[in-house]
Design an enzyme around this catalytic site. Sequence first.
Site, mmCIF file in Angstrom:
data_model
loop_
_atom_site.group_PDB
_atom_site.id
_atom_site.type_symbol
_atom_site.label_atom_id
_atom_site.label_comp_id
_atom_site.label_asym_id
_atom_site.label_seq_id
_atom_site.Cartn_x
_atom_site.Cartn_y
_atom_site.Cartn_z
ATOM 1 N N HIS A 74 -9.445 15.541 -46.821
ATOM 2 C CA HIS A 74 -10.073 15.377 -45.512
ATOM 3 C C HIS A 74 -10.094 13.902 -45.117
ATOM 4 C CE1 HIS A 74 -11.569 19.490 -46.157
ATOM 5 N NE2 HIS A 74 -11.746 19.527 -44.845
ATOM 6 N N LYS A 106 -15.672 12.099 -43.937
ATOM 7 C CA LYS A 106 -16.371 13.281 -44.465
ATOM 8 C C LYS A 106 -17.308 12.851 -45.585
ATOM 9 C CE LYS A 106 -15.663 18.069 -45.928
ATOM 10 N NZ LYS A 106 -16.616 18.573 -44.920
#
Length: 265
Positions: A153, A157
């Site tokens: 990600h 995040k």
Amino acid sequence: MNIAIAGASGRMGRMLIEQVLNTEGVSLAGALDVPGSPALGQDAGLLLGRQTGVAISSDVEAVLAGADCLIDFTRPEGTLAHVAAAKKLGVKMVIGTTGFDEAGKAALAEAARSIGIVFAANFSVGVNATFKLLEVAARLLSTGYDIEVIEAHHRFKVDAPSGTALKMGEVIADALGRDLKTCAVYAREGHTGERNPNSIGFATVRGGDIVGDHTVMFAGIGERIEISHKSSSRQSYADGAVRAARFLADKPNGLFDMQDVLGLK
């Protein structure tokens, strides 16, 4: 259906607002952001180049007053505060927030006795189809294959592994009759010894603007099967979240997930 959006000035919030505006049969009833946000008071469509007539506010109860459902992709502490207000006012919720601890999950289950809640690790139709593929693969490859979940990600995040990766692990563990809490391995470093054949490993990558990549590897002797899903934008999440809100229209209470919404159970 009147829908309010939490985290209205964030990347996901803006996409959710746009999805609501572009979906027939639903309307934007409110836009919520944190106190102190520079977006407070602005029209919710400003960053989209559109006028909605809905101002972004930090007053949770005022935002929920005209809503049938709140869609929330924020952070656990904020979501739990929103859940308490939604329960008080009888407003349903679609929750895509990840990173809840066990107490947080219990609070969602308790609230679902009073209001309808769809709580899912991922609202993409493709990801939920992937969950079903993993269930089948795990049963077919139950012996002789080592299972690893690899996810990537963007740099912003804040939780790891991702909620989607953990859900993949849960699906696999359930199919194999195992408990993910006891068989998951989240880190390897130094002299680890041989791999436990009953473990499910997780590896995490964070960097750049990666929206979300997930791969599950079933590694056997002489062959390796990989099942992957890669997101190129958050559009599929927004589409699924609005679909989940509409699913709740005739659900007075109960805790559901995206598998319920898609009729995959």
